[in-house]
Scaffold this active site. Sequence first.
Site, mmCIF file in Angstrom:
data_model
loop_
_atom_site.group_PDB
_atom_site.id
_atom_site.type_symbol
_atom_site.label_atom_id
_atom_site.label_comp_id
_atom_site.label_asym_id
_atom_site.label_seq_id
_atom_site.Cartn_x
_atom_site.Cartn_y
_atom_site.Cartn_z
ATOM 1 N N CYS A 110 48.172 4.169 91.227
ATOM 2 C CA CYS A 110 48.356 5.558 90.819
ATOM 3 C C CYS A 110 48.191 6.444 92.056
ATOM 4 C CB CYS A 110 47.330 5.942 89.752
ATOM 5 S SG CYS A 110 45.614 5.886 90.351
ATOM 6 N N GLU A 166 32.834 5.566 87.764
ATOM 7 C CA GLU A 166 33.313 6.947 87.599
ATOM 8 C C GLU A 166 32.370 7.744 86.695
ATOM 9 O OE1 GLU A 166 36.803 9.337 85.326
ATOM 10 O OE2 GLU A 166 37.469 7.536 86.388
#
EC number: 1.17.7.4
Length: 279
Positions: free
Chosen positions: A12, A126
């Site tokens: 990505c 994250e």
Amino acid sequence: MNIKIAKNAGFCFGVKRAMKMAWDEVEKNDSGIYALGPLIHNKQAVAKYEEKGLKTVNEIDTIPNHENMIIRSHGVPENIYKEAKDKKLKIVDTTCPFVKKIHTVVSEYHNKGYEIIVIGDMKHPEVIGINGWCENSAIIIKTLEQMENMEFDNSKRYCLVAQTTINPELYISIVNKLSDKLEEIVFNDTICSATKTRQESAKELAKEVDCMIVIGGKHSSNTQKLVKVCEDLVPTFAIETKDELDVNTLKKYKNLGITAGASTPNWIIEEVVTFLENL
């Protein structure tokens, strides 16, 4: 055997950016480059950087003072920046801009007195990083069932964010339930658009083939979400490299679909495709 690759598969934007920044740094320095945690959840890709001299560590305390430290794309808690400054480290911050935005939102609303809710996996780097921007006080929800068993205080104000790689359908279901439960809540749909697009593209391809192969790291959250999306529709095989493919099993299928997680480099995808084409 017909092989189709999902329109959206592999690196990505955030991972491409992080890997380029890290590579540029490794190229400039022969030694003294440290990554705080694996750059991405793909050990084959990380190995190429470590061959060039990158040292992966899990604790900032193990990095000598005055050295270079790469912050990976998943981001880190706020205190890491202070500790790095105290150690006089040069920071190469490859945190994904979409994750950075979550840090800003969480910090802002936490300082306003809001309770922070994070939809995600509390063990994922994250989410650990996000929680570190509200003094590790976030309410972390992984499943709808977990949320339904929680008690909330309606005298408080809430702000909700999401791990960038969670399933959009899970996000919607939790948001709908919380809308009924809470009187004052700010919703922030922080799921990365690449995550949504990748899952939609995998789902569409899975409807056209006899089985799916999902390529990605075993610890990659977005890869595991792709596996779930695909296996709801057709037999699905999750692999990291071509060496994990079961040839005898795959020969049973005429039409094969391939997708890959956001941390899977093109060269690994190409190796799998070439291997299958030569069966």
